[in-house]
Write a protein that holds these residues in place. Structure first.
Motif, PDB file in Angstrom:
ATOM      1  N   HIS A   1      -3.962   5.587  -6.739  1.00  0.00           N
ATOM      2  CA  HIS A   1      -3.315   4.685  -7.700  1.00  0.00           C
ATOM      3  C   HIS A   1      -3.999   4.677  -9.054  1.00  0.00           C
ATOM      4  O   HIS A   1      -3.446   4.175 -10.032  1.00  0.00           O
TER       5      HIS A   1
ATOM      6  N   PHE B   1      -4.038   9.530  -9.722  1.00  0.00           N
ATOM      7  CA  PHE B   1      -2.904  10.290  -9.201  1.00  0.00           C
ATOM      8  C   PHE B   1      -3.307  11.616  -8.553  1.00  0.00           C
ATOM      9  O   PHE B   1      -2.505  12.531  -8.439  1.00  0.00           O
TER      10      PHE B   1
ATOM     11  N   ILE C   1       2.011   6.705  -3.172  1.00  0.00           N
ATOM     12  CA  ILE C   1       1.053   5.874  -3.912  1.00  0.00           C
ATOM     13  C   ILE C   1       0.847   4.575  -3.159  1.00  0.00           C
ATOM     14  O   ILE C   1       1.799   3.817  -2.948  1.00  0.00           O
TER      15      ILE C   1
END
Length: 532
Positions: free
Chosen positions: A272, A275, A372
């Protein structure tokens, strides 16, 4: 006699032809083997594409007939793999974005729970590393597979993260296997998810947008997409995912083999912050849960792997919202329970129904999808949730824990205001429920430490949750006191020293009165009813 001689000559001619020309026997076989033994070595080039002395070769994709009589083929798109392997730039090949202090500002996480500034600086078509087991590159799947509707629910999702999800699905899926991509908007109020999204998606093939008329929550939003689906299979994804190479055929192949299978990809982690794309700790493990219904991952027994960790394996429960299921079988199961409000329990409901109704739950190592995992959940859910701040009516201050570890004290601190629930200090958010304990964190990110008190006059501390009530049993009374039956006392506070401790219950003392702020009144009433 002449007729017999003629037949013998015909038979001899056919035998000679077979020896010369059939592909797997005779002189042609000897010639082929000798040529291939002396041919240049075939090596794997960039992106897993075979090369002969540096020249890219597109492998034969014609279907092959297996021992079971099924026709199978190689579904890899080697041209797309080659293009991805040649990409470079921010985040390409799934590499972490080089963060600066500016990139780490709190505002970057506020609206999405992940660093949207970094996401916006990475290509919508970025490449990811092929981290599959090497055996996956050689596997063949059914020549005729069912098509699928991809259902992607979202609420106030970031622009780049949502579009990257859609692009990765379209870029890394055989077009003939995609019936449609359905984006289901759960009453978003962000401007970029209205007209701009409509205009953008018109450019993409097979993508359509559905919108709810009010805030429904994740489960009912998924059901809306499933009800509108036309594909033979429904595939659910979250709105911040990235599909990996050849992710779809391994899922559909298992459903084609057994329509009562629900199949899940390996869920990889997209960081998060930066990436970066990588496997989960321990990689391929199967789903399970403990007695408190917390999802966990456990090692796969050796008898299930069959000495090949690329093979599908059964799992008691799935991880959650990333799975594929035969559309008719999904509705035969009854779909999701429409009473579910937030994620975190639906995987048990579906999993239990599958096993009880004669189905199978499988994880597929050769199918990988990145996801994510948010830093925190940035939005409200319909009707509120079971999280709260505990505000003391006497001082106006809130309970807080700065450290989420066993043995750390609970203190009285100034209540944070004006930033909304997403901006609350995580130490000021608590969850309570059927265990009659009170835990640190929101319901979707609850820490496994609970309010704990030993005796009268002892401080209130956090201790590992055990679910056995005892020192962790609490009752919220009508006089707004938090009563502890074991010590026969109530939580009191000293604003001067900022202490939270146990004291003799006195309903007239404001320092013992606590108000649950921003909570679900239904859940609070249930908590009180169970306690009493």
């Amino acid at each position: 006699m002449r007729r017999k001689e003629k037949r013998l000559l015909q038979f001899a001619g056919l035998l000679i032809a077979a020896l010369l020309f059939l592909p797997n026997v005779g002189l042609w076989s000897l010639y082929r083997d000798r040529v291939f033994e002396n041919s240049p070595e075939i090596v794997e080039g960039p992106g897993g594409i075979p090369q002969i002395q540096g020249v890219n070769v597109r492998p034969q994709k014609d279907a092959q007939v297996g021992r079971d009589g099924m026709r199978r083929k190689d579904w890899h798109d080697y041209e797309a793999i080659r293009r991805d392997a040649a990409r470079s730039g921010n985040g390409e090949q799934g590499k972490p974005f080089p963060l600066t202090d500016t990139d780490r500002v709190d505002q970057a996480y506020r609206e999405n729970g992940f660093n949207i500034y970094v996401s916006d600086r990475i290509s919508l078509n970025r490449s990811v590393a092929d981290i599959r087991h090497p055996n996956c590159k050689q596997k063949l799947y059914g020549e005729k597979l069912p098509n699928t509707s991809i259902i992607i629910p979202f609420h106030n999702e970031g622009w780049s993260s949502l579009l990257r999800t859609v692009h990765s699905v379209l870029n890394r899926s055989p077009p003939e296997l995609i019936a449609e991509v359905i984006l289901v908007d759960d009453f978003s109020d962000k401007e970029h998810l209205k007209g701009s999204l409509e205009e953008y998606m018109v450019r993409l093939p097979k993508v359509r947008i559905l919108r709810t008329k009010k805030r429904e929550g994740l489960i009912r939003t998924r059901l809306l997409g499933a009800a509108a689906a036309n594909g033979e299979v429904i595939t659910f994804l979250d709105s911040h995912c990235e599909a990996n190479i050849n992710w779809l055929p391994p899922l559909l192949d298992r459903i084609a083999d057994n329509r009562k299978s629900i199949v899940c990809p390996m869920i990889d982690v997209i960081d998060h912050d930066n990436f970066g794309y990588e496997t989960q700790a321990g990689d391929a493990m199967r789903g399970a849960f403990d007695w408190e219904m917390y999802y966990k991952r456990i090692p796969i027994p050796s008898e299930l792997t069959k000495d090949d960790s690329s093979e599908p394996f059964e799992s008691p429960v799935m991880a959650g919202g990333l799975f594929a299921v035969d559309r008719k079988w999904f509705w035969e199961l009854g779909g999701y329970d429409t009473g579910l409000e937030i994620w975190g329990g639906e995987q048990y409901e579906i999993s239990f129904k599958v096993w009880m109704c004669g189905g199978r739950m499988e994880d597929i190592p050769c199918s990988r999808v990145g996801h994510i995992y948010r830093k925190y959940v940035p939005y409200k859910v319909p009707g509120g949730v079971s999280l709260a701040r505990l505000r003391n009516t006497g001082s106006g201050m809130c309970m807080e824990s700065k450290h989420f570890s066993s043995g750390s004290p609970v203190r009285l601190e100034t209540c944070l205001k004006g930033r909304g629930e997403a901006g609350w200090s995580h130490g000021q958010v608590f969850t309570f429920g059927w265990r009659e304990d009170i835990r640190v964190g929101g319901p979707m990110h609850t820490k496994k430490v609970c309010f704990d008190a030993i005796s009268h006059n002892s401080p209130v501390t956090l201790y590992d949750c055990h679910g056995l009530k005892g020192n962790q049993l609490w009752r919220y009374r009508k006089d707004k006191s938090l009563y502890h039956p074991i010590s026969n006392s109530c939580i009191d506070s000293n604003p001067t020293e900022r202490k939270v401790f146990m004291n003799t219950c006195d309903p007239s003392v404001p320092s013992q009165q606590w108000v649950f702020e921003k909570t679900n009144t239904t859940i609070l009433e249930t908590f009180n009813r169970n306690s009493n």
